[in-house]
Design a protein around this motif. Structure first.
Motif, PDB file in Angstrom:
ATOM      1  N   ASP A  69      10.842 -30.510  37.251  1.00 16.16           N
ATOM      2  CA  ASP A  69      10.747 -30.417  38.529  1.00 16.16           C
ATOM      3  C   ASP A  69      10.964 -31.292  39.649  1.00 16.16           C
ATOM      4  N   SER A  70      10.793 -31.437  40.713  1.00 12.18           N
ATOM      5  CA  SER A  70      10.975 -32.590  41.745  1.00 12.18           C
ATOM      6  C   SER A  70       9.850 -33.268  42.362  1.00 12.18           C
ATOM      7  N   ASP A  71       8.355 -32.258  41.944  1.00 13.36           N
ATOM      8  CA  ASP A  71       7.588 -32.484  42.465  1.00 13.36           C
ATOM      9  C   ASP A  71       6.862 -33.323  40.896  1.00 13.36           C
ATOM     10  N   ALA A  72       6.700 -32.694  39.637  1.00 18.84           N
ATOM     11  CA  ALA A  72       6.395 -33.835  38.461  1.00 18.84           C
ATOM     12  C   ALA A  72       7.057 -35.324  38.830  1.00 18.84           C
ATOM     13  N   LEU A  73       7.868 -35.482  38.887  1.00 19.86           N
ATOM     14  CA  LEU A  73       8.761 -36.576  38.904  1.00 19.86           C
ATOM     15  C   LEU A  73       8.316 -37.341  40.252  1.00 19.86           C
ATOM     16  N   THR A  74       8.167 -36.742  41.384  1.00 23.68           N
ATOM     17  CA  THR A  74       7.869 -37.661  42.217  1.00 23.68           C
ATOM     18  C   THR A  74       5.682 -38.126  42.585  1.00 23.68           C
ATOM     19  N   ALA A  75       4.853 -37.026  41.251  1.00 18.25           N
ATOM     20  CA  ALA A  75       3.587 -37.553  41.059  1.00 18.25           C
ATOM     21  C   ALA A  75       4.018 -38.459  40.083  1.00 18.25           C
ATOM     22  N   GLN A  76       4.940 -39.061  39.198  1.00 13.48           N
ATOM     23  CA  GLN A  76       4.805 -39.920  38.121  1.00 13.48           C
ATOM     24  C   GLN A  76       4.926 -41.029  38.697  1.00 13.48           C
ATOM     25  N   ALA A 103       6.038 -37.597  28.421  1.00 18.27           N
ATOM     26  CA  ALA A 103       5.413 -37.909  26.957  1.00 18.27           C
ATOM     27  C   ALA A 103       3.740 -38.229  27.202  1.00 18.27           C
ATOM     28  N   GLY A 104       3.414 -37.920  28.292  1.00 19.50           N
ATOM     29  CA  GLY A 104       1.726 -38.037  28.693  1.00 19.50           C
ATOM     30  C   GLY A 104       1.399 -38.678  28.888  1.00 19.50           C
ATOM     31  N   PRO A 105       0.497 -38.665  29.437  1.00 12.70           N
ATOM     32  CA  PRO A 105      -1.026 -39.204  29.643  1.00 12.70           C
ATOM     33  C   PRO A 105      -0.711 -40.758  28.605  1.00 12.70           C
ATOM     34  N   ASN A 106      -0.675 -40.505  27.856  1.00  5.72           N
ATOM     35  CA  ASN A 106      -0.513 -41.646  27.318  1.00  5.72           C
ATOM     36  C   ASN A 106       0.383 -42.406  26.768  1.00  5.72           C
ATOM     37  N   ALA A 107       1.348 -41.873  27.387  1.00  9.18           N
ATOM     38  CA  ALA A 107       2.874 -42.905  27.362  1.00  9.18           C
ATOM     39  C   ALA A 107       2.683 -44.083  27.463  1.00  9.18           C
ATOM     40  N   ARG A 108       3.989 -45.594  26.973  1.00 10.46           N
ATOM     41  CA  ARG A 108       3.749 -46.359  26.502  1.00 10.46           C
ATOM     42  C   ARG A 108       5.351 -46.576  26.815  1.00 10.46           C
ATOM     43  N   PRO A 109       5.438 -47.570  27.702  1.00  7.29           N
ATOM     44  CA  PRO A 109       7.175 -47.561  28.407  1.00  7.29           C
ATOM     45  C   PRO A 109       7.332 -48.725  27.624  1.00  7.29           C
ATOM     46  N   LEU A 110       8.554 -48.958  26.966  1.00  9.82           N
ATOM     47  CA  LEU A 110       8.592 -49.566  26.113  1.00  9.82           C
ATOM     48  C   LEU A 110      10.521 -49.903  26.524  1.00  9.82           C
ATOM     49  N   LEU A 111      11.641 -49.208  27.198  1.00 13.77           N
ATOM     50  CA  LEU A 111      12.334 -49.653  28.414  1.00 13.77           C
ATOM     51  C   LEU A 111      12.273 -49.148  29.633  1.00 13.77           C
ATOM     52  N   PRO A 112      12.083 -49.459  30.026  1.00 14.55           N
ATOM     53  CA  PRO A 112      11.513 -48.687  32.041  1.00 14.55           C
ATOM     54  C   PRO A 112      13.156 -48.196  32.337  1.00 14.55           C
ATOM     55  N   ARG A 113      14.587 -48.735  32.261  1.00 14.65           N
ATOM     56  CA  ARG A 113      15.360 -49.089  32.800  1.00 14.65           C
ATOM     57  C   ARG A 113      16.645 -49.967  31.962  1.00 14.65           C
ATOM     58  N   HIS A 114      17.601 -48.947  31.935  1.00 10.03           N
ATOM     59  CA  HIS A 114      18.472 -49.658  30.901  1.00 10.03           C
ATOM     60  C   HIS A 114      20.025 -48.852  31.724  1.00 10.03           C
ATOM     61  N   VAL A 121      18.802 -44.978  31.440  1.00 17.83           N
ATOM     62  CA  VAL A 121      18.416 -44.995  30.297  1.00 17.83           C
ATOM     63  C   VAL A 121      16.744 -45.710  30.142  1.00 17.83           C
ATOM     64  N   ALA A 122      15.594 -44.726  30.410  1.00 18.53           N
ATOM     65  CA  ALA A 122      14.543 -45.304  30.437  1.00 18.53           C
ATOM     66  C   ALA A 122      13.996 -44.418  28.930  1.00 18.53           C
ATOM     67  N   LEU A 123      13.012 -45.542  28.211  1.00 24.75           N
ATOM     68  CA  LEU A 123      12.112 -45.192  26.735  1.00 24.75           C
ATOM     69  C   LEU A 123      10.900 -45.051  26.507  1.00 24.75           C
ATOM     70  N   VAL A 124      10.302 -44.273  26.538  1.00 28.49           N
ATOM     71  CA  VAL A 124       8.756 -44.143  26.462  1.00 28.49           C
ATOM     72  C   VAL A 124       8.085 -44.086  25.134  1.00 28.49           C
ATOM     73  N   GLU A 125       6.861 -44.521  24.525  1.00 29.73           N
ATOM     74  CA  GLU A 125       6.623 -43.945  23.677  1.00 29.73           C
ATOM     75  C   GLU A 125       5.244 -43.510  23.898  1.00 29.73           C
ATOM     76  N   GLY A 126       5.264 -41.702  23.698  1.00 28.15           N
ATOM     77  CA  GLY A 126       4.231 -40.963  23.241  1.00 28.15           C
ATOM     78  C   GLY A 126       3.984 -39.805  22.458  1.00 28.15           C
ATOM     79  N   ALA A 127       2.868 -39.016  22.592  1.00 27.04           N
ATOM     80  CA  ALA A 127       2.382 -38.539  22.009  1.00 27.04           C
ATOM     81  C   ALA A 127       1.890 -37.072  22.399  1.00 27.04           C
ATOM     82  N   THR A 128       2.015 -36.671  23.467  1.00 27.14           N
ATOM     83  CA  THR A 128       1.178 -35.616  24.287  1.00 27.14           C
ATOM     84  C   THR A 128       2.824 -35.015  25.615  1.00 27.14           C
ATOM     85  N   PRO A 129       2.866 -33.700  24.996  1.00 19.28           N
ATOM     86  CA  PRO A 129       4.101 -32.689  25.778  1.00 19.28           C
ATOM     87  C   PRO A 129       3.497 -33.019  27.394  1.00 19.28           C
TER      88      PRO A 129
END
Length: 142
Positions: A69-76, A103-114, A121-129
Motif C-alpha cells: 500500500d501507499s503508506d508502506a512505500l511512502t514510509a520506506q 525485503a525487510g529491515p536487513n535489506a541490502r540494495p543490490l541495484l537501486p534503479r534499472h 526495476v530495483a533489486l534488493v537482497e533480504g530475508a525478512t518479509p
C-alpha cells in the motif's frame, strides 16, 4: 541462489507488456550478475495489482507478487526518489521502495534503479518479509 534471497521491485506504465517487463527484469538481473533462479519474490505498488503484464510476469516466473500500500512505500527511505513517479502516483518511489519494504529491515540494495522501456526495476537482497497487513496479493483482492 547466490547470497541472500533476492527481491525485485517493479514500477511500470499502465499497459506494459509481459515481454517488456521480462526484458527489463532480465536486464537488471544481468547488470547485477544474477539470474532468474536467484529471485524469490516480486514487489510493486498495490495500485498495480490489476496490471495484466505484471500479474503474468509473476505467474510465468513462478514468483509471489507482493503489492504494498501507499503508506508502506511512502514510509520506506529510498536512495533515488523520482519526481516523475511522485507526480503520477504521489509516491517517492515504487520499484526501490517496494523491494526494500518487502525485503525487510536487513535489506541490502543490490541495484537501486534499472530503467528499460518504461519499466523500472530495483533489486534488493533480504530475508525478512514485510508483515502481512502491508501486503496484498492478487488472489486476496476483491
Amino acid at each position: 541462489m547466490v547470497g541472500r534471497p533476492l527481491i525485485a521491485g517493479i514500477g511500470c506504465r499502465r499497459g506494459t507488456t509481459l515481454e517488456a517487463l521480462s526484458s527489463a527484469l532480465d536486464g537488471a538481473l544481468a547488470s547485477a550478475g544474477r539470474t532468474r533462479a536467484d529471485l524469490t519474490a516480486l514487489a510493486s505498488w498495490a495500485g498495480k495489482g490489476d496490471e495484466p503484464g505484471l500479474l503474468a510476469l509473476a505467474e510465468g516466473w513462478g514468483l509471489p507478487l507482493h503489492l504494498l500500500d501507499s503508506d508502506a512505500l511512502t514510509a520506506q527511505p529510498v536512495s533515488q526518489p523520482s519526481a516523475a513517479v511522485t507526480t503520477l502516483t504521489g509516491l517517492p518511489s515504487v520499484a526501490e521502495a517496494a523491494a526494500l519494504a518487502t525485503a525487510g529491515p536487513n535489506a541490502r540494495p543490490l541495484l537501486p534503479r534499472h530503467v528499460a522501456g518504461g519499466v523500472v526495476v530495483a533489486l534488493v537482497e533480504g530475508a525478512t518479509p514485510l508483515p502481512k497487513q502491508h501486503i496484498s496479493t492478487p488472489e486476496a483482492r476483491p
